[in-house]
Design an enzyme around this catalytic site. Structure first.
Site, PDB file in Angstrom:
ATOM      1  N   SER A 133       0.868  -1.173   0.000  1.00 47.44           N
ATOM      2  CA  SER A 133       0.000   0.000   0.000  1.00 47.44           C
ATOM      3  C   SER A 133       0.913   1.234   0.000  1.00 47.44           C
ATOM      4  CB  SER A 133      -0.900  -0.056   1.236  1.00 47.44           C
ATOM      5  OG  SER A 133      -1.731   1.061   1.297  1.00 47.44           O
ATOM      6  N   TYR A 147      -3.538   8.177  -7.128  1.00 52.49           N
ATOM      7  CA  TYR A 147      -2.627   7.115  -6.667  1.00 52.49           C
ATOM      8  C   TYR A 147      -3.028   6.613  -5.272  1.00 52.49           C
ATOM      9  CZ  TYR A 147       1.596   5.114  -4.562  1.00 52.49           C
ATOM     10  OH  TYR A 147       2.468   4.302  -3.885  1.00 52.49           O
ATOM     11  N   LYS A 151      -4.767   3.030  -3.821  1.00 57.50           N
ATOM     12  CA  LYS A 151      -4.183   2.231  -2.732  1.00 57.50           C
ATOM     13  C   LYS A 151      -5.200   2.075  -1.594  1.00 57.50           C
ATOM     14  CE  LYS A 151       0.163   1.581  -4.119  1.00 57.50           C
ATOM     15  NZ  LYS A 151       0.655   0.241  -4.431  1.00 57.50           N
TER      16      LYS A 151
HETATM   17  N1  LIG Z   1       9.291   3.337  -3.027  1.00 57.53           N
HETATM   18  C1  LIG Z   1       8.425   4.062  -2.356  1.00 57.53           C
HETATM   19  O1  LIG Z   1       8.742   5.137  -1.845  1.00 57.53           O
HETATM   20  C2  LIG Z   1       7.018   3.564  -2.184  1.00 57.53           C
HETATM   21  C3  LIG Z   1       6.208   4.188  -1.237  1.00 57.53           C
HETATM   22  C4  LIG Z   1       4.910   3.730  -1.052  1.00 57.53           C
HETATM   23  C5  LIG Z   1       4.453   2.657  -1.807  1.00 57.53           C
HETATM   24  N2  LIG Z   1       5.263   2.071  -2.737  1.00 57.53           N
HETATM   25  C6  LIG Z   1       4.729   0.954  -3.519  1.00 57.53           C
HETATM   26  O2  LIG Z   1       5.677  -0.073  -3.633  1.00 57.53           O
HETATM   27  C7  LIG Z   1       5.392  -0.860  -4.779  1.00 57.53           C
HETATM   28  C8  LIG Z   1       6.677  -1.189  -5.525  1.00 57.53           C
HETATM   29  O3  LIG Z   1       7.220  -0.001  -6.065  1.00 57.53           O
HETATM   30  P1  LIG Z   1       8.773   0.343  -5.928  1.00 57.53           P
HETATM   31  O4  LIG Z   1       8.903   1.400  -4.928  1.00 57.53           O
HETATM   32  O5  LIG Z   1       9.557  -0.890  -5.775  1.00 57.53           O
HETATM   33  O6  LIG Z   1       9.040   1.023  -7.360  1.00 57.53           O
HETATM   34  P2  LIG Z   1       9.748   0.455  -8.688  1.00 57.53           P
HETATM   35  O7  LIG Z   1      11.148   0.069  -8.391  1.00 57.53           O
HETATM   36  O8  LIG Z   1       9.527   1.503  -9.710  1.00 57.53           O
HETATM   37  O9  LIG Z   1       8.933  -0.860  -9.060  1.00 57.53           O
HETATM   38  C9  LIG Z   1       7.649  -0.805  -9.617  1.00 57.53           C
HETATM   39  C10 LIG Z   1       7.339  -2.187 -10.191  1.00 57.53           C
HETATM   40  O10 LIG Z   1       5.981  -2.216 -10.635  1.00 57.53           O
HETATM   41  C11 LIG Z   1       5.952  -2.797 -11.935  1.00 57.53           C
HETATM   42  N3  LIG Z   1       4.780  -2.394 -12.707  1.00 57.53           N
HETATM   43  C12 LIG Z   1       4.328  -1.140 -12.955  1.00 57.53           C
HETATM   44  N4  LIG Z   1       3.213  -1.174 -13.734  1.00 57.53           N
HETATM   45  C13 LIG Z   1       2.953  -2.493 -13.963  1.00 57.53           C
HETATM   46  C14 LIG Z   1       1.959  -3.194 -14.688  1.00 57.53           C
HETATM   47  N5  LIG Z   1       1.005  -2.563 -15.379  1.00 57.53           N
HETATM   48  N6  LIG Z   1       1.986  -4.547 -14.698  1.00 57.53           N
HETATM   49  C15 LIG Z   1       2.951  -5.233 -14.030  1.00 57.53           C
HETATM   50  N7  LIG Z   1       3.950  -4.615 -13.355  1.00 57.53           N
HETATM   51  C16 LIG Z   1       3.951  -3.277 -13.308  1.00 57.53           C
HETATM   52  C17 LIG Z   1       7.257  -2.319 -12.574  1.00 57.53           C
HETATM   53  O11 LIG Z   1       7.545  -3.114 -13.708  1.00 57.53           O
HETATM   54  P3  LIG Z   1       8.436  -2.599 -14.950  1.00 57.53           P
HETATM   55  O12 LIG Z   1       9.865  -2.878 -14.587  1.00 57.53           O
HETATM   56  O13 LIG Z   1       7.939  -3.385 -16.101  1.00 57.53           O
HETATM   57  O14 LIG Z   1       8.163  -1.115 -15.106  1.00 57.53           O
HETATM   58  C18 LIG Z   1       8.210  -2.526 -11.410  1.00 57.53           C
HETATM   59  O15 LIG Z   1       8.575  -3.884 -11.325  1.00 57.53           O
HETATM   60  C19 LIG Z   1       4.371  -0.064  -5.605  1.00 57.53           C
HETATM   61  O16 LIG Z   1       3.097  -0.646  -5.452  1.00 57.53           O
HETATM   62  C20 LIG Z   1       4.419   1.320  -4.968  1.00 57.53           C
HETATM   63  O17 LIG Z   1       3.191   1.995  -5.085  1.00 57.53           O
HETATM   64  C21 LIG Z   1       6.531   2.509  -2.946  1.00 57.53           C
END
Ligand SMILES: NC(=O)c1ccc[n+]([C@@H]2O[C@H](COP(=O)([O-])OP(=O)(O)OC[C@H]3O[C@@H](n4cnc5c(N)ncnc54)[C@H](OP(=O)(O)O)[C@@H]3O)[C@@H](O)[C@H]2O)c1
Length: 277
Positions: A133, A147, A151
């Site tokens: 989330s 966004y 969530k």
């Molecule tokens: N990092 C933060 O600060 C933060 C904070 C709060 C929540 N989150 C949540 O954490 C989760 C992971 O994000 P992250 O921080 O690790 O960022 P990230 O490194 O940019 O990873 C995002 C991942 O989501 C995949 N993705 C995006 N759209 C997709 C789709 N349509 N179908 C399948 N895969 C898809 C991307 O795949 P591709 O490689 O193909 O683009 C990538 O593997 C997300 O749900 C994000 O909202 C992150």
């Protein structure tokens, strides 16, 4: 050893979770848009890591991902709904295309995947569903209307589903991060065309995000260890808040909500029919 299906294992949380899970000896189905992005993990863990081509915006991919996981490993114990992306846009700046793509990726797609996994977990009378989330779902910022809305929708859906499926041994956890050092603020953040009137709010938040990018306090590897430790817990939390930022923001929000509830309580209570009527 468990069989774990992880979405978005190419980078960030997803890759850390996959790497840690494989190091711990689990079988991992890596659901990614581009299988080449996890070819190194598959090569390093023959028979234990399996890549599945998967896109959250394609409805048929949910059931296929679950089916392929079972075909490959014979079971599915844990679903980690990790994939997602941000959208920085004031509500009125958001286009229809941005709205539907973001909801599809952050809410509808994960919802469909959970729905596809439940019959397997219900039949085996056990299962874990863990979803990434965001603190913005609980304490939001200007610019994250869609966004965080997506969530929050998944959190509410899982709150209901957790109660519906507890009797089948299925346990849900929503992981709630603040800023963690991944690609999220970079390539995974979509932007709308800014209206000058929103520079002071959405523009300011966007500038903060740009400034923090690469220096986020949260460590996705440490978070992944904690998330996988949940598999050993008989009673995992429904909400797992991770990092100082999210913990502080949620504590402030809970205090503000409690104080607002108290301030309006008397007038709110007076809207019931008189007792016994
Ligand atoms: N990092 C933060 O600060 C933060 C904070 C709060 C929540 N989150 C949540 O954490 C989760 C992971 O994000 P992250 O921080 O690790 O960022 P990230 O490194 O940019 O990873 C995002 C991942 O989501 C995949 N993705 C995006 N759209 C997709 C789709 N349509 N179908 C399948 N895969 C898809 C991307 O795949 P591709 O490689 O193909 O683009 C990538 O593997 C997300 O749900 C994000 O909202 C992150």
């Amino acid at each position: 050893m468990s069989t774990i299906l992880i979405t978005g294992a190419s980078t960030g949380f997803g890759r850390s979770l996959a790497t840690e899970a494989l190091d711990r000896g689990h079988q991992v189905a890596l659901a990614v848009r581009t299988p080449e992005s996890v070819a190194d993990l598959v090569a390093a863990h023959p028979g234990k890591a399996h890549a599945i081509r998967f896109d959250l915006t394609k409805p048929a991919d949910a059931e296929r991902a679950v089916r392929e996981t079972i075909e490959q490993f014979g079971s599915l114990d844990v679903l980690i709904n990790n994939a997602g992306y941000g959208l920085l846009a004031a509500l009125e700046e958001t286009t229809d295309d941005q709205l539907s793509r973001n909801l599809e990726t952050n809410f509808t797609g994960p919802f469909r995947l959970i729905r596809a996994a439940l019959p397997v977990m219900r039949a085996q009378k056990s299962g874990r569903i863990i979803s990434l989330s965001a603190i913005a779902a609980y304490a939001n910022h200007p610019g994250f209307a869609v966004y965080a809305g997506a969530k929050a929708a998944l959190d509410a859906a899982c709150d209901a589903a957790a109660q519906e499926t507890a009797a089948f041994g299925i346990k849900f956890t929503q992981v709630i991060p603040g800023p963690f050092r991944t690609d999220f603020i970079g390539r995974s953040l979509d932007h709308a065309e800014r209206l000058p009137d929103y520079e002071a709010t959405v523009g300011k938040f966007g500038a903060y995000l740009a400034k923090v990018n690469g220096k986020q306090p949260g460590d996705p590897v440490a978070a992944s260890r904690l998330i996988l430790d949940l598999l050993n817990e008989e009673k995992p939390p429904f909400r797992l808040v991770i990092g100082h930022y999210a913990t502080t923001m949620l504590a402030k929000k809970i205090a503000a909500n409690a104080s607002e509830l108290e301030a309006w309580k008397e007038r709110g209570l007076a809207t019931d029919f008189p007792a016994g009527s």
